[in-house]
Design a protein around this motif. Structure first.
Motif, short mmCIF file in Angstrom:
data_model
loop_
_atom_site.label_atom_id
_atom_site.label_comp_id
_atom_site.label_asym_id
_atom_site.label_seq_id
_atom_site.Cartn_x
_atom_site.Cartn_y
_atom_site.Cartn_z
N LEU A 121 0.83 -1.21 0.00
CA LEU A 121 0.00 0.00 0.00
C LEU A 121 0.86 1.26 0.00
CD1 LEU A 121 -2.85 -1.01 2.48
CD2 LEU A 121 -3.00 -0.76 -0.01
N ARG A 122 1.97 1.24 0.74
CA ARG A 122 2.87 2.39 0.73
C ARG A 122 3.47 2.59 -0.65
NH1 ARG A 122 6.98 0.60 4.22
NH2 ARG A 122 8.06 2.57 3.83
N LEU A 123 3.82 1.47 -1.31
CA LEU A 123 4.38 1.56 -2.66
C LEU A 123 3.34 2.08 -3.64
CD1 LEU A 123 6.62 1.00 -4.72
CD2 LEU A 123 5.80 -1.37 -4.85
N ALA A 124 2.10 1.59 -3.53
CA ALA A 124 1.06 2.01 -4.46
C ALA A 124 0.68 3.47 -4.28
CB ALA A 124 -0.18 1.12 -4.29
N LYS A 158 7.39 6.43 -7.10
CA LYS A 158 7.56 5.01 -6.81
C LYS A 158 9.00 4.55 -6.97
CE LYS A 158 2.80 3.69 -7.76
NZ LYS A 158 2.35 5.09 -7.60
N TRP A 159 9.74 5.09 -7.93
CA TRP A 159 11.14 4.70 -8.09
C TRP A 159 11.96 5.13 -6.88
CZ3 TRP A 159 13.00 1.11 -10.98
CH2 TRP A 159 12.41 0.80 -12.21
N ARG A 160 11.73 6.34 -6.45
CA ARG A 160 12.45 6.83 -5.27
C ARG A 160 12.09 6.01 -4.03
NH1 ARG A 160 12.09 13.05 -2.94
NH2 ARG A 160 13.50 12.75 -1.16
N PHE A 161 10.83 5.64 -3.92
CA PHE A 161 10.39 4.82 -2.79
C PHE A 161 11.05 3.45 -2.83
CE2 PHE A 161 7.61 1.59 -1.02
CZ PHE A 161 7.26 2.12 0.21
N PHE A 180 16.87 3.33 0.93
CA PHE A 180 17.59 2.33 1.73
C PHE A 180 16.66 1.65 2.73
CE2 PHE A 180 19.84 1.49 5.75
CZ PHE A 180 20.65 0.46 5.32
N LEU A 181 15.89 2.43 3.48
CA LEU A 181 15.04 1.83 4.51
C LEU A 181 13.92 1.00 3.90
CD1 LEU A 181 14.82 4.75 7.08
CD2 LEU A 181 16.24 2.71 7.17
N ASN A 182 13.42 1.39 2.74
CA ASN A 182 12.40 0.59 2.09
C ASN A 182 12.99 -0.71 1.54
OD1 ASN A 182 10.31 2.43 2.59
ND2 ASN A 182 10.86 3.63 0.80
N LEU A 183 14.25 -0.66 1.11
CA LEU A 183 14.92 -1.89 0.71
C LEU A 183 15.08 -2.83 1.90
CD1 LEU A 183 17.68 -0.55 -1.73
CD2 LEU A 183 15.63 -1.85 -2.33
N VAL A 184 15.36 -2.25 3.08
CA VAL A 184 15.44 -3.07 4.29
C VAL A 184 14.10 -3.72 4.57
CG1 VAL A 184 15.80 -2.99 6.79
CG2 VAL A 184 17.33 -1.73 5.28
N ASP A 185 13.01 -2.97 4.39
CA ASP A 185 11.68 -3.54 4.58
C ASP A 185 11.46 -4.73 3.63
OD1 ASP A 185 11.18 -1.64 6.45
OD2 ASP A 185 10.02 -0.34 5.14
N HIS A 231 14.97 -7.97 11.50
CA HIS A 231 14.78 -6.78 10.65
C HIS A 231 13.33 -6.31 10.61
CE1 HIS A 231 18.83 -6.93 9.01
NE2 HIS A 231 18.68 -8.24 8.86
N ARG A 232 12.40 -7.11 11.11
CA ARG A 232 10.99 -6.82 10.84
C ARG A 232 10.49 -5.61 11.59
NH1 ARG A 232 8.94 -13.08 11.01
NH2 ARG A 232 10.09 -13.74 9.15
N GLY A 233 11.14 -5.26 12.68
CA GLY A 233 10.73 -4.07 13.41
C GLY A 233 10.84 -2.82 12.57
N LEU A 234 11.69 -2.86 11.54
CA LEU A 234 11.84 -1.69 10.68
C LEU A 234 10.65 -1.53 9.74
CD1 LEU A 234 15.61 -2.13 9.83
CD2 LEU A 234 14.59 -0.54 11.43
#
Length: 339
Positions: A246-249, A254-257, A261-266, A300-303
């Motif tokens: 939902l955050r991506l949509a 969208k490319w920046r999202f 880095f933190l979204n890649l961690v997610d 990692h899931r807390g992120l």
């Protein structure tokens, strides 16, 4: 008012110059100014020694006005900040006095051509803290402006999809925007806690079940998490997955999202769960090996919660060295517990 030292206009000392800073006159010794030879005052004292018509353009570039007859040079600057800078010539270190804006003082340092390395250590730390606070404020202002831009785009001739996208983005990414956004943030935080609790509970032998066939003599049967724990883990990962999609949509860029880095961690935190399901379905690995692989990435899931991601980003910016040390210690703990 203050003078360091009191000016003597009748009989000027060797290399001595008089400066007028915002109406405050100060007599300075040229030998003392040599402590910082590249500074504006040192250059001014060097030119004032051999004053001539040829040097007047250079003198005019160093000060706002001057009177060669009186040997006085005028500057339209802050006298309080200048007092701190003059103390640096005599003491060897510059100390920022109370009541002076740190941002304005940095501008004064640049004007007088003084390096920030001349500051006292306590003042360097003070400036670093203030710069961090200003960056944080600038980030908040930028976020407010971006929200205002999204709001204008959603209400000025935008279609229903754009309005829904803007609403969804604020609902998930901006917990302070509405009551619903706060409830979503609280729910995400509770799922984070539940996932951490399931991870810890899954390591207890009392909450594990035996899987697979009986081993040979003296061999224990493989054990895995209890089905109830697996069900709770699946519910948590379903929430994290839905939240990420939902955050991506709803993201305006969208490319920046996706490349953040933190979204890649997610994404890295979510992907192993589905990898475990795929390998289980294909039967290419044992259940025990899959469980161990899954536990290796559960931390990692807390992120996945936006508040935790913001705290993590601030920790990287403000305390990078301490955070690196703590991550190294945590990594050693993970390695010890996974073997």
């Amino acid at each position: 008012m203050w003078t360091i030292p009191k000016p003597r206009y009748g009989s000027r000392g060797q290399g001595e110059i008089t400066v007028n800073i915002g109406g405050v006159r100060v007599a300075l010794c040229g030998d003392v100014l040599k402590r910082y030879p590249e500074s504006r005052l040192a250059q001014l004292a060097k030119l004032a020694k051999c004053s001539s018509a040829q040097n007047e353009p250079l003198l005019a570039s160093l000060c706002d006005d001057f009177d060669l007859g009186r040997g006085e040079f005028y500057f339209d600057r802050d006298p309080d900040a200048f007092r701190c800078i003059v103390d640096g010539y005599y003491a060897g270190q510059i100390h920022i006095r109370g009541g002076i804006c740190p941002v304005c003082f940095v501008e004064e340092l640049h004007f007088w051509k003084m390096e920030q390395g001349a500051l006292d250590e306590c003042c360097k730390s003070y400036l670093s803290e203030k710069e961090g606070e200003l960056r944080e404020i600038a980030g908040k202002v930028k976020a407010i402006l971006e929200d205002a831009e999204l709001e204008r785009g959603a209400t000025s001739g935008a279609g229903s999809y754009q309005r829904f996208q803007s609403f969804l983005w604020r609902l998930i990414e901006k917990p302070d925007s509405s009551l619903g956004a706060r409830l979503v943030a609280v729910a995400s935080f509770l799922f984070v806690l539940l996932s951490a609790a399931v991870m810890c509970a899954g390591t207890l032998p009392e909450l594990q079940v035996s899987v697979g066939e009986d081993g040979g003599p003296g061999e224990a049967r493989p054990r895995a998490e209890h089905p109830a724990l697996e069900a709770m883990e699946t519910a948590c990962m379903s929430w994290f997955t839905a939240e990420y999609l939902l955050r991506l949509a709803s993201s305006p860029d969208k490319w920046r999202f996706a490349l953040s880095f933190l979204n890649l961690v997610d994404l890295v935190a979510i992907a192993p769960f589905y990898l475990v399901l795929a390998l289980t379905y294909l039967g290419t690995a044992s259940v025990l090996e899959l469980a161990r692989a899954q536990q290796a990435v559960q931390a990692h899931r807390g992120l996945g919660h936006c508040g935790w991601r913001q705290l993590f980003a601030q920790a990287i910016q403000q305390r990078p060295t301490e955070l690196t040390d703590k991550l190294e210690a945590t990594g050693v703990g993970w390695a010890a517990t996974s073997t």
